[in-house]
Scaffold this motif. Structure first.
Motif, PDB file in Angstrom:
ATOM      1  N   LEU A 217       0.659  -1.026  -0.086  1.00  8.37           N
ATOM      2  CA  LEU A 217      -0.054   0.253  -0.205  1.00  8.37           C
ATOM      3  C   LEU A 217       1.591   1.637   0.088  1.00  8.37           C
ATOM      4  O   LEU A 217       1.664   1.336   0.714  1.00  8.37           O
ATOM      5  N   ASP A 218       1.143   1.945  -1.140  1.00  6.05           N
ATOM      6  CA  ASP A 218       2.034   3.440  -1.325  1.00  6.05           C
ATOM      7  C   ASP A 218       0.775   4.762  -1.035  1.00  6.05           C
ATOM      8  O   ASP A 218       0.027   4.852  -2.018  1.00  6.05           O
ATOM      9  N   THR A 219       1.645   5.172  -0.081  1.00  9.09           N
ATOM     10  CA  THR A 219       0.752   6.806   0.446  1.00  9.09           C
ATOM     11  C   THR A 219       2.205   7.677  -0.432  1.00  9.09           C
ATOM     12  O   THR A 219       1.283   9.042  -0.106  1.00  9.09           O
ATOM     13  N   ILE A 220       2.608   7.098  -0.374  1.00  7.05           N
ATOM     14  CA  ILE A 220       3.879   8.529  -0.886  1.00  7.05           C
ATOM     15  C   ILE A 220       3.963   8.161  -2.518  1.00  7.05           C
ATOM     16  O   ILE A 220       3.522  10.047  -2.987  1.00  7.05           O
ATOM     17  N   GLY A 221       3.740   8.007  -3.706  1.00 13.83           N
ATOM     18  CA  GLY A 221       4.327   8.259  -4.829  1.00 13.83           C
ATOM     19  C   GLY A 221       5.495   7.968  -5.444  1.00 13.83           C
ATOM     20  O   GLY A 221       6.850   8.121  -4.218  1.00 13.83           O
ATOM     21  N   GLY A 222       5.485   8.202  -6.626  1.00 14.75           N
ATOM     22  CA  GLY A 222       7.238   8.893  -7.027  1.00 14.75           C
ATOM     23  C   GLY A 222       7.782   7.619  -6.640  1.00 14.75           C
ATOM     24  O   GLY A 222       7.543   6.472  -7.560  1.00 14.75           O
ATOM     25  N   LYS A 223       9.277   7.903  -6.522  1.00 14.43           N
ATOM     26  CA  LYS A 223       9.643   6.560  -6.168  1.00 14.43           C
ATOM     27  C   LYS A 223      10.052   5.386  -5.431  1.00 14.43           C
ATOM     28  O   LYS A 223      10.105   4.806  -5.836  1.00 14.43           O
ATOM     29  N   VAL A 224       8.958   5.943  -4.291  1.00 17.32           N
ATOM     30  CA  VAL A 224       8.775   4.660  -3.319  1.00 17.32           C
ATOM     31  C   VAL A 224       7.973   3.736  -4.535  1.00 17.32           C
ATOM     32  O   VAL A 224       7.445   2.923  -4.135  1.00 17.32           O
ATOM     33  N   PHE A 225       7.030   4.303  -5.095  1.00 17.70           N
ATOM     34  CA  PHE A 225       5.892   3.415  -5.755  1.00 17.70           C
ATOM     35  C   PHE A 225       6.324   2.652  -6.964  1.00 17.70           C
ATOM     36  O   PHE A 225       6.845   0.832  -6.860  1.00 17.70           O
ATOM     37  N   THR A 226       7.488   2.916  -7.625  1.00 16.05           N
ATOM     38  CA  THR A 226       8.764   2.172  -8.483  1.00 16.05           C
ATOM     39  C   THR A 226       9.612   1.636  -8.003  1.00 16.05           C
ATOM     40  O   THR A 226      10.087   0.325  -8.343  1.00 16.05           O
ATOM     41  N   ARG A 227       9.949   1.429  -6.273  1.00 20.57           N
ATOM     42  CA  ARG A 227      11.160   1.112  -6.132  1.00 20.57           C
ATOM     43  C   ARG A 227      10.481  -0.092  -5.125  1.00 20.57           C
ATOM     44  O   ARG A 227      10.674  -1.310  -5.084  1.00 20.57           O
ATOM     45  N   SER A 228       9.071  -0.445  -4.897  1.00 18.90           N
ATOM     46  CA  SER A 228       8.198  -0.980  -4.137  1.00 18.90           C
ATOM     47  C   SER A 228       7.807  -1.882  -5.416  1.00 18.90           C
ATOM     48  O   SER A 228       7.559  -3.187  -4.801  1.00 18.90           O
ATOM     49  N   LEU A 229       7.948  -2.155  -6.684  1.00 19.36           N
ATOM     50  CA  LEU A 229       7.443  -2.939  -7.624  1.00 19.36           C
ATOM     51  C   LEU A 229       9.052  -4.074  -7.546  1.00 19.36           C
ATOM     52  O   LEU A 229       8.419  -5.550  -7.675  1.00 19.36           O
ATOM     53  N   ASP A 230      10.451  -3.898  -7.248  1.00 21.38           N
ATOM     54  CA  ASP A 230      11.183  -5.191  -6.829  1.00 21.38           C
ATOM     55  C   ASP A 230      10.634  -5.817  -5.559  1.00 21.38           C
ATOM     56  O   ASP A 230      11.100  -6.929  -5.611  1.00 21.38           O
ATOM     57  N   VAL A 231       9.986  -5.592  -4.916  1.00 26.02           N
ATOM     58  CA  VAL A 231       9.545  -6.316  -3.294  1.00 26.02           C
ATOM     59  C   VAL A 231       8.955  -7.085  -3.416  1.00 26.02           C
ATOM     60  O   VAL A 231       7.776  -8.094  -2.153  1.00 26.02           O
ATOM     61  N   ILE A 232       7.820  -7.241  -4.718  1.00 23.71           N
ATOM     62  CA  ILE A 232       6.518  -7.581  -4.909  1.00 23.71           C
ATOM     63  C   ILE A 232       6.674  -8.877  -5.554  1.00 23.71           C
ATOM     64  O   ILE A 232       6.905  -9.290  -6.887  1.00 23.71           O
ATOM     65  N   ALA A 233       6.014 -10.395  -4.622  1.00 25.30           N
ATOM     66  CA  ALA A 233       5.938 -11.244  -5.038  1.00 25.30           C
ATOM     67  C   ALA A 233       5.407 -11.606  -5.900  1.00 25.30           C
ATOM     68  O   ALA A 233       4.326 -11.081  -6.461  1.00 25.30           O
ATOM     69  N   ASP A 234       5.513 -12.711  -6.907  1.00 28.43           N
ATOM     70  CA  ASP A 234       4.288 -13.088  -8.180  1.00 28.43           C
ATOM     71  C   ASP A 234       3.320 -13.509  -7.563  1.00 28.43           C
ATOM     72  O   ASP A 234       2.869 -14.071  -6.597  1.00 28.43           O
ATOM     73  N   GLY A 235       2.300 -12.736  -8.304  1.00 26.88           N
ATOM     74  CA  GLY A 235       1.215 -12.664  -8.184  1.00 26.88           C
ATOM     75  C   GLY A 235       0.719 -11.726  -6.594  1.00 26.88           C
ATOM     76  O   GLY A 235      -0.215 -11.934  -6.808  1.00 26.88           O
ATOM     77  N   GLY A 236       1.650 -10.571  -6.984  1.00 26.82           N
ATOM     78  CA  GLY A 236       1.485 -10.223  -5.741  1.00 26.82           C
ATOM     79  C   GLY A 236       0.833  -8.500  -6.291  1.00 26.82           C
ATOM     80  O   GLY A 236       0.473  -8.609  -7.753  1.00 26.82           O
ATOM     81  N   ARG A 237       0.482  -7.105  -5.673  1.00 24.41           N
ATOM     82  CA  ARG A 237      -0.118  -6.105  -6.246  1.00 24.41           C
ATOM     83  C   ARG A 237       0.557  -4.687  -5.739  1.00 24.41           C
ATOM     84  O   ARG A 237       0.759  -5.066  -4.379  1.00 24.41           O
ATOM     85  N   ILE A 238       0.250  -3.992  -5.820  1.00 29.69           N
ATOM     86  CA  ILE A 238       0.339  -2.514  -5.040  1.00 29.69           C
ATOM     87  C   ILE A 238      -1.144  -1.317  -5.700  1.00 29.69           C
ATOM     88  O   ILE A 238      -1.674  -1.894  -6.732  1.00 29.69           O
ATOM     89  N   VAL A 239      -1.617  -1.301  -4.381  1.00 26.13           N
ATOM     90  CA  VAL A 239      -2.555  -0.233  -4.572  1.00 26.13           C
ATOM     91  C   VAL A 239      -1.985   0.743  -3.931  1.00 26.13           C
ATOM     92  O   VAL A 239      -1.315   0.828  -2.880  1.00 26.13           O
ATOM     93  N   THR A 240      -2.097   2.390  -4.598  1.00 27.94           N
ATOM     94  CA  THR A 240      -1.458   3.165  -4.617  1.00 27.94           C
ATOM     95  C   THR A 240      -2.593   4.325  -4.300  1.00 27.94           C
ATOM     96  O   THR A 240      -3.970   4.207  -4.718  1.00 27.94           O
ATOM     97  N   THR A 241      -2.612   5.679  -3.339  1.00 31.62           N
ATOM     98  CA  THR A 241      -3.251   6.159  -3.111  1.00 31.62           C
ATOM     99  C   THR A 241      -3.074   8.027  -3.352  1.00 31.62           C
ATOM    100  O   THR A 241      -3.815   8.413  -4.191  1.00 31.62           O
TER     101      THR A 241
END
Length: 315
Positions: A217-241
């Protein structure tokens, strides 16, 4: 019943100084499907000062002036309109009024749609109630309505000590997830007390301090969002505000990505109220202001130093 009241208005977009309190505004009526509330407390959110400055949801609001901002509210029902099913005079309620349209919450009395509020737990501080709706509904809709979080999943929540973040941590912990949360040095203990494993974002790359997770769950955006993609497991997801424009970056990598834009929901608020009453979640209140101090409250919020929610009481 009085027919005049105090109300904080604005006639133009701008800094906190454009907000001014009048004492002769007309008390609204409880139209069909509406409740008239005597305000107990009002919660402020970043969208309040962003909108006052001309961004936020300013493009959703009418061109007529003056405008009255504010959405999060706790109040006592003093009149009910026709078809306001389930509410009676004397009930204490809380909710997010009319968002993203005009909420008109900066006032002694507010007319709200009955479907936008829920019965308030009697054993919770009204200031905490007023600080709850927008942040709790955002977190709830992100975690459960969109991401369908279930027990046993691993979750990373950015801004774990912030308004949305600290509610999301509590919801996820209560749902049986293993929760990690980024926070500054002064909030490490707070995040720990909420039940998450804290990650100090000032000490290098947060991604170096966590294994793969099922949900971010990304409440920051920007570089935090893009870097977060590297820690998501296969089949995982990201939700951003903050920023839906980044979703395609994740989707091009085969990661499910969604943006949450909060909306009122009485049923969800009722579930949240039950958790509050049971002591399973709490809203952190940073500072309280009076309605006469609404401009000061906005100025304080814009500094970004609040640890929790800012609330306003009529007096």
């Amino acid at each position: 019943m009085v027919d005049r009241m105090r109300q904080a208005q604005l006639d133009e977009w701008g800094g906190p100084e454009v907000l001014h309190v009048v004492d002769d505004a007309a008390v609204p009526e409880a139209y069909p499907g509406h409740l008239l509330l005597e305000t107990i407390s009002i919660g402020l959110n970043p969208v309040d000062w962003k909108t006052r400055a001309g961004s936020g949801v300013a493009d959703q609001l009418p061109a007529s002036r003056p405008l009255v901002l504010g959405w999060d509210i706790a109040g006592t029902v003093v009149a009910t309109g026709h078809d306001s099913t389930g509410f009676e005079v004397g009930d204490t309620v809380f909710g997010m009024a009319g968002f993203p349209g005009l909420g008109n919450a900066y006032a002694d009395y507010v007319a709200v749609r009955a479907i936008d509020v829920a019965h308030a737990p009697t054993d919770v501080d009204p200031a905490e109630l007023a600080g709850t709706p927008m942040v709790s509904l955002t977190a709830w809709q992100a975690l459960f309505a969109i991401a369908e979080l279930v027990a046993g999943q691993k979750v990373l929540i950015h801004g774990g000590a912030g308004g949305v973040g600290h509610m999301a941590v509590q919801f996820a912990v209560n749902a049986g997830a293993t929760v990690f949360a980024t926070a500054g040095p002064s909030d490490q203990q707070f995040v720990t007390e909420l039940g998450a494993s804290p990650i100090d974002y000032t000490k290098g790359d947060f991604a170096d301090h966590i294994d793969k997770v099922d949900l971010v769950l990304d409440t920051i955006g920007g570089k935090v969002f893009t870097r977060s993609l590297d820690v998501i497991a296969d089949g995982g997801r990201i939700v951003t505000t903050p920023d839906p424009s980044q979703l395609d970056i994740a989707r091009r990598r085969g990661i499910r990505a969604d943006w949450v834009f909060v909306h009122p929901d009485q049923a969800q608020l009722t579930e949240i109220a039950a958790l509050q009453s049971a002591g399973k979640i709490h809203t952190r209140i940073d500072r309280r202001f009076t309605l006469a101090e609404i401009a000061e409250a906005h100025a304080y919020g814009e500094q970004g130093r609040a640890h929790g929610k800012i609330v306003v009481t009529p007096r």
